[in-house]
Design a protein around this motif. Sequence first.
Motif, mmCIF file in Angstrom:
data_model
loop_
_atom_site.group_PDB
_atom_site.id
_atom_site.type_symbol
_atom_site.label_atom_id
_atom_site.label_comp_id
_atom_site.label_asym_id
_atom_site.label_seq_id
_atom_site.Cartn_x
_atom_site.Cartn_y
_atom_site.Cartn_z
ATOM 1 N N CYS A 1 0.833 -1.211 0.000
ATOM 2 C CA CYS A 1 0.000 0.000 0.000
ATOM 3 C C CYS A 1 0.864 1.256 0.000
ATOM 4 O O CYS A 1 0.572 2.226 -0.714
ATOM 5 N N ILE A 2 1.927 1.254 0.788
ATOM 6 C CA ILE A 2 2.808 2.418 0.840
ATOM 7 C C ILE A 2 3.510 2.611 -0.499
ATOM 8 O O ILE A 2 3.598 3.735 -1.011
ATOM 9 N N ARG A 3 4.006 1.524 -1.089
ATOM 10 C CA ARG A 3 4.638 1.616 -2.410
ATOM 11 C C ARG A 3 3.668 2.216 -3.433
ATOM 12 O O ARG A 3 4.020 3.117 -4.197
ATOM 13 N N ALA A 4 2.444 1.690 -3.444
ATOM 14 C CA ALA A 4 1.455 2.148 -4.423
ATOM 15 C C ALA A 4 1.131 3.619 -4.223
ATOM 16 O O ALA A 4 1.026 4.384 -5.191
ATOM 17 N N ALA A 5 0.976 4.019 -2.967
ATOM 18 C CA ALA A 5 0.644 5.417 -2.682
ATOM 19 C C ALA A 5 1.771 6.345 -3.119
ATOM 20 O O ALA A 5 1.535 7.374 -3.765
ATOM 21 N N LEU A 6 2.998 5.996 -2.785
ATOM 22 C CA LEU A 6 4.132 6.835 -3.171
ATOM 23 C C LEU A 6 4.258 6.918 -4.691
ATOM 24 O O LEU A 6 4.515 7.989 -5.247
ATOM 25 N N ASN A 7 4.064 5.800 -5.363
ATOM 26 C CA ASN A 7 4.147 5.796 -6.822
ATOM 27 C C ASN A 7 3.066 6.654 -7.460
ATOM 28 O O ASN A 7 3.248 7.163 -8.571
ATOM 29 N N LYS A 8 1.944 6.821 -6.772
ATOM 30 C CA LYS A 8 0.860 7.675 -7.273
ATOM 31 C C LYS A 8 1.082 9.145 -6.924
ATOM 32 O O LYS A 8 0.278 9.991 -7.303
ATOM 33 N N GLY A 9 2.152 9.431 -6.185
ATOM 34 C CA GLY A 9 2.394 10.807 -5.768
ATOM 35 C C GLY A 9 1.612 11.212 -4.536
ATOM 36 O O GLY A 9 1.375 12.407 -4.308
ATOM 37 N N MET A 10 1.241 10.231 -3.713
ATOM 38 C CA MET A 10 0.543 10.509 -2.459
ATOM 39 C C MET A 10 1.547 10.597 -1.322
ATOM 40 O O MET A 10 2.516 9.831 -1.279
ATOM 41 N N HIS A 11 1.323 11.517 -0.397
ATOM 42 C CA HIS A 11 2.087 11.530 0.841
ATOM 43 C C HIS A 11 1.672 10.319 1.673
ATOM 44 O O HIS A 11 0.547 9.817 1.548
ATOM 45 N N VAL A 12 2.564 9.857 2.532
ATOM 46 C CA VAL A 12 2.267 8.701 3.378
ATOM 47 C C VAL A 12 2.661 9.012 4.815
ATOM 48 O O VAL A 12 3.763 9.516 5.083
ATOM 49 N N VAL A 13 1.755 8.696 5.724
ATOM 50 C CA VAL A 13 2.047 8.715 7.156
ATOM 51 C C VAL A 13 1.753 7.314 7.667
ATOM 52 O O VAL A 13 0.648 6.794 7.461
ATOM 53 N N THR A 14 2.727 6.673 8.294
ATOM 54 C CA THR A 14 2.525 5.301 8.745
ATOM 55 C C THR A 14 2.933 5.111 10.192
ATOM 56 O O THR A 14 3.887 5.745 10.667
ATOM 57 N N ALA A 15 2.199 4.249 10.862
ATOM 58 C CA ALA A 15 2.568 3.812 12.208
ATOM 59 C C ALA A 15 2.992 2.351 12.180
ATOM 60 O O ALA A 15 3.030 1.694 13.219
#
Length: 220
Positions: free
Chosen positions: A120-134
Amino acid sequence: MLDSTKPAPRAIRLVVSGLGNIGLRFIGILRDKQAHVRDQYGIEFTVVGAADSRGCAADPLGLDLATVVALKERGQSIAAYRLYGQPWQPPLELVEQTDADALCEATPVSLQDGEPGLSCIRAALNKGMHVVTANKGPLVLAYDELTALARAQGVGLRFCGTVAGGLPAINLGQRDLAGATIERLEALPNLTTSFILDQMTQGKSYAQALAAAQAQGCAE
């Protein structure tokens, strides 16, 4: 009367993956603080998608946060969200199919493969989305890859909640001590462990301390 001189709030669309202790509390905070965040900071957060272990729900106009909280507090899946719920849809599909500005990722930790959070993080970053994860798992297994991907895409990857969630442990090393050479860290950077040990020093057994941590929402 509306203040016509005040600029319209900045709209930020979120996908929240993981609705356990962390994810659900985050949704609750957004619900309770919507007006304050809008008035104080000029930001309007809209949760356009959410996922748990049994499915997803997505609405481009925004999910009703009170409904999300109520479903989870009744022990139901977000997939039961009326009209927009999708039983057993994996969170990766939600991220790939939803137009959003940021992913808030709080699925259960897996140190074997980092899933489902890593994909999910890979996909979000590849789409140009910021990511905040715990979620510790993806960072343990793919820290260099994910931070490089975030830099290449020009987006933020934030993860202070993965270590010493209530303390600025990561930022302290990356920003505040950027010119220093860190040779060693000594700490107990885990809320669950520190809570249980504190309870045990007060005379409680491990089982009693664990039960108290669970009652406080500090442990699953």
